[in-house]
Design a protein around this motif. Structure first.
Motif, short mmCIF file in Angstrom:
data_model
loop_
_atom_site.label_atom_id
_atom_site.label_comp_id
_atom_site.label_asym_id
_atom_site.label_seq_id
_atom_site.Cartn_x
_atom_site.Cartn_y
_atom_site.Cartn_z
N ILE A 90 0.85 -1.19 0.00
CA ILE A 90 0.00 0.00 0.00
C ILE A 90 0.89 1.24 0.00
CG2 ILE A 90 -1.76 1.28 1.25
CD1 ILE A 90 -2.65 -1.38 2.48
N THR A 91 0.61 2.16 -0.90
CA THR A 91 1.32 3.44 -0.97
C THR A 91 0.36 4.56 -0.59
OG1 THR A 91 2.78 2.64 -2.72
CG2 THR A 91 2.62 5.01 -2.44
N ILE A 92 0.75 5.35 0.38
CA ILE A 92 -0.03 6.51 0.82
C ILE A 92 0.76 7.76 0.47
CG2 ILE A 92 -1.09 7.69 2.77
CD1 ILE A 92 -1.30 4.99 4.16
N ALA A 93 0.20 8.62 -0.35
CA ALA A 93 0.84 9.87 -0.76
C ALA A 93 -0.05 11.04 -0.34
CB ALA A 93 1.08 9.89 -2.27
N THR A 94 0.55 12.04 0.28
CA THR A 94 -0.20 13.21 0.74
C THR A 94 0.43 14.48 0.21
OG1 THR A 94 1.09 13.32 2.79
CG2 THR A 94 -0.95 12.06 2.84
N GLU A 95 -0.40 15.50 0.06
CA GLU A 95 0.06 16.79 -0.45
C GLU A 95 -0.43 17.89 0.48
OE1 GLU A 95 -1.61 19.43 -3.93
OE2 GLU A 95 -0.35 17.85 -4.78
N ALA A 96 0.44 18.85 0.77
CA ALA A 96 0.08 19.98 1.63
C ALA A 96 0.98 21.15 1.30
CB ALA A 96 0.19 19.60 3.11
N GLN A 97 0.58 22.32 1.78
CA GLN A 97 1.38 23.52 1.55
C GLN A 97 2.47 23.68 2.59
OE1 GLN A 97 -1.26 26.89 1.22
NE2 GLN A 97 -2.29 26.10 -0.60
N ASP A 98 2.54 22.80 3.56
CA ASP A 98 3.59 22.82 4.58
C ASP A 98 4.23 21.43 4.64
OD1 ASP A 98 4.66 24.39 7.16
OD2 ASP A 98 4.33 22.29 7.70
N VAL B 65 -2.90 9.00 8.31
CA VAL B 65 -3.69 8.16 7.41
C VAL B 65 -3.23 6.71 7.52
CG1 VAL B 65 -4.24 7.69 4.99
CG2 VAL B 65 -4.22 10.03 5.83
N LYS B 66 -1.93 6.50 7.65
CA LYS B 66 -1.40 5.14 7.82
C LYS B 66 -1.97 4.50 9.08
CE LYS B 66 2.06 4.53 10.17
NZ LYS B 66 3.36 4.61 10.86
N GLU B 67 -1.98 5.24 10.19
CA GLU B 67 -2.49 4.69 11.45
C GLU B 67 -3.97 4.38 11.35
OE1 GLU B 67 -1.55 7.59 14.36
OE2 GLU B 67 0.63 7.26 14.27
N ARG B 68 -4.74 5.26 10.73
CA ARG B 68 -6.18 5.01 10.61
C ARG B 68 -6.46 3.86 9.66
NH1 ARG B 68 -5.64 9.73 12.76
NH2 ARG B 68 -7.36 10.84 13.76
N LEU B 69 -5.66 3.71 8.63
CA LEU B 69 -5.83 2.58 7.73
C LEU B 69 -5.49 1.27 8.44
CD1 LEU B 69 -6.47 1.62 4.86
CD2 LEU B 69 -4.06 1.94 4.28
N GLN B 70 -4.45 1.28 9.27
CA GLN B 70 -4.10 0.10 10.04
C GLN B 70 -5.24 -0.27 10.99
OE1 GLN B 70 -0.41 1.23 11.88
NE2 GLN B 70 0.84 0.38 10.24
N THR C 264 -7.29 -3.72 10.80
CA THR C 264 -7.28 -4.58 11.99
C THR C 264 -8.69 -4.82 12.51
OG1 THR C 264 -5.07 -3.78 12.61
CG2 THR C 264 -6.38 -4.84 14.33
N ASN C 265 -9.50 -3.77 12.59
CA ASN C 265 -10.87 -3.92 13.08
C ASN C 265 -11.68 -4.83 12.17
OD1 ASN C 265 -10.40 -2.27 15.26
ND2 ASN C 265 -11.23 -0.44 14.29
N GLU D 210 -4.66 -14.04 16.57
CA GLU D 210 -4.23 -14.68 15.32
C GLU D 210 -4.70 -13.89 14.11
OE1 GLU D 210 -5.15 -18.80 12.82
OE2 GLU D 210 -5.70 -18.63 14.93
N ARG D 211 -5.91 -13.34 14.18
CA ARG D 211 -6.46 -12.60 13.06
C ARG D 211 -5.92 -11.16 12.98
NH1 ARG D 211 -8.70 -14.24 8.71
NH2 ARG D 211 -10.19 -12.53 8.70
N THR D 212 -5.29 -10.67 14.02
CA THR D 212 -4.73 -9.32 14.00
C THR D 212 -3.54 -9.28 13.05
OG1 THR D 212 -5.42 -8.92 16.28
CG2 THR D 212 -3.73 -7.47 15.37
N PRO D 213 -3.61 -8.50 11.98
CA PRO D 213 -2.52 -8.50 11.00
C PRO D 213 -1.31 -7.70 11.49
CG PRO D 213 -4.20 -6.94 10.35
CD PRO D 213 -4.72 -7.62 11.58
N ALA D 214 -0.17 -8.11 11.01
CA ALA D 214 1.06 -7.36 11.28
C ALA D 214 1.34 -6.46 10.09
CB ALA D 214 2.23 -8.32 11.51
N PHE D 215 1.91 -5.30 10.35
CA PHE D 215 2.20 -4.33 9.29
C PHE D 215 3.69 -4.06 9.25
CE2 PHE D 215 -2.12 -3.57 10.67
CZ PHE D 215 -2.82 -3.43 9.48
#
Length: 353
Positions: free
Chosen positions: A191-199, A210-215, A219-220, A300-305
């Motif tokens: 999975i590739t997460i790319a973000t754009e911002a002015q800072d 976004v990575k944490e929320r996707l994880q 997992t849920n 067991e069902r909890t995935p590792a990242f």
């Protein structure tokens, strides 16, 4: 004849070049003006930064897919082993999460801080109040506000129902969808997460969030059924424990009250209570074992990242490409001026044909 045609073509090119050279003062007037206008335009557009990371989630394969079919799919860049899972949500659908208001609205409350520390607010407030725009966009936006109807106040916080947003909240959600991109490699499932911002710092912060929320989402989802089973067996365990303790107290009280009794009926009832106690204990022991197995299933069902590439604070802006833009505009100005000078020759050649 062919030599004469080639000679005529050479003569024509010389004439064209001579005409262009004769109008060289026109280039001296046009190119500086285009250069100044191009610089003025591109300098008004705020710079943007991009940060990205690569995340590899653990995927449980429903079966080992190989043979001719697997080889054929691999030749087209598709890994069937990564795509065939027991999950209802295929990993290839993870990028579609950005189309869901529930996931996007969950990003509103991310706390962001600019690189210079001058901005400290939520991501929603950052997009709503701290964005830089070219002056002509501000003017157009002001004109639109004069003629636009006043929107109705709906779901002012956006938290009660992410699927019933106000006009402003919906605009912010649309802006986030443009600034946050989730892609997945069909062959490797990375999975590739790319973000754009002015800072630059905010750009990295959003990528990590976004990575944490996707994880959390993955997992849920992957553990949802196992967690339901865990809660179910926990409920049964509590009930069976209550029944066992009730039977134990009943048996203990009866045994204490009839210690010296030798009547067969009394002893038979005591035996019945003891057998019932044993059955309740066996049921309780079984439920404890089932509950422990359900807890293990959740783990067991909890995935590792695995973080293949972490998000970094970008050093250089990714856009706009100011030097490239000015160069292209100067090229078009030069080319257009040349066409303007020789347009009469072009028209006469077309008419002659």
């Amino acid at each position: 004849m062919e030599d004469n045609k080639k000679e005529l073509e050479v003569i024509d090119l010389r004439i064209i070049f001579s005409k262009i050279w004769a109008k060289k003062l026109l280039f001296v007037k046009v190119l500086p003006v285009v250069f100044v206008l191009s610089c003025a335009y591109i300098l008004c557009i705020p710079r943007t930064y991009t940060s990205s990371l690569n995340l590899a989630p653990e995927i449980n394969n429903s079966s080992n897919i190989g043979g001719t079919l697997g080889s054929l799919a691999s030749s087209f860049g598709i890994d069937l082993g990564n795509m065939e899972t027991t999950d209802a949500i295929n990993p290839m659908l993870y990028p579609d999460l950005m189309d869901d208001n529930g996931f996007v609205v969950g990003l509103f409350d991310i706390n962001v801080t600019s690189a210079d520390g001058s901005i400290k607010c939520s991501y929603y407030d950052y997009l709503a109040k701290h964005q830089k725009y070219p002056f002509w966009k501000k003017a157009i936006s002001g004109i639109k506000k004069l003629f636009a109807e006043k929107p109705k106040a709906i779901n002012s916080t956006g938290k009660n129902n992410p699927y019933m947003l106000s006009k402003k909240q919906n605009d912010i959600a649309s802006a986030i969808r443009k600034k946050v991109i989730i892609n997945i490699d069909k062959k490797t499932a990375v999975i590739t997460i790319a973000t754009e911002a002015q800072d630059p710092l905010i750009c990295k912060t959003i990528a990590d969030s976004v990575k944490e929320r996707l994880q959390v989402f993955i997992t849920n989802y992957r553990t949802s059924k196992a967690r339901v089973d865990e809660q179910y067996y926990h409920k049964l365990m509590v009930e069976s424990k209550r029944e066992y303790e009730k039977a134990r107290q009943l048996y203990g009280s009866y045994a204490d009250a009839n210690t010296d009794v030798v009547l067969a009926s009394m002893r038979a009832k005591q035996d019945d209570l003891e057998n019932d106690l044993q059955l309740k204990y066996n049921a309780y022991s079984t439920m404890v074992a089932q509950y422990q197995a359900a807890k293990a299933k959740v783990q067991e069902r909890t995935p590792a990242f695995t973080i293949i590439k972490g998000a970094a604070v970008p050093i250089k802006a990714t856009g706009p490409k100011r030097m490239l833009f000015v160069t292209i505009m100067l090229f078009f100005a030069f080319f257009g001026t040349c066409i303007y000078i020789i347009k009469e020759d072009i028209i006469s050649n077309i008419t002659r044909k």
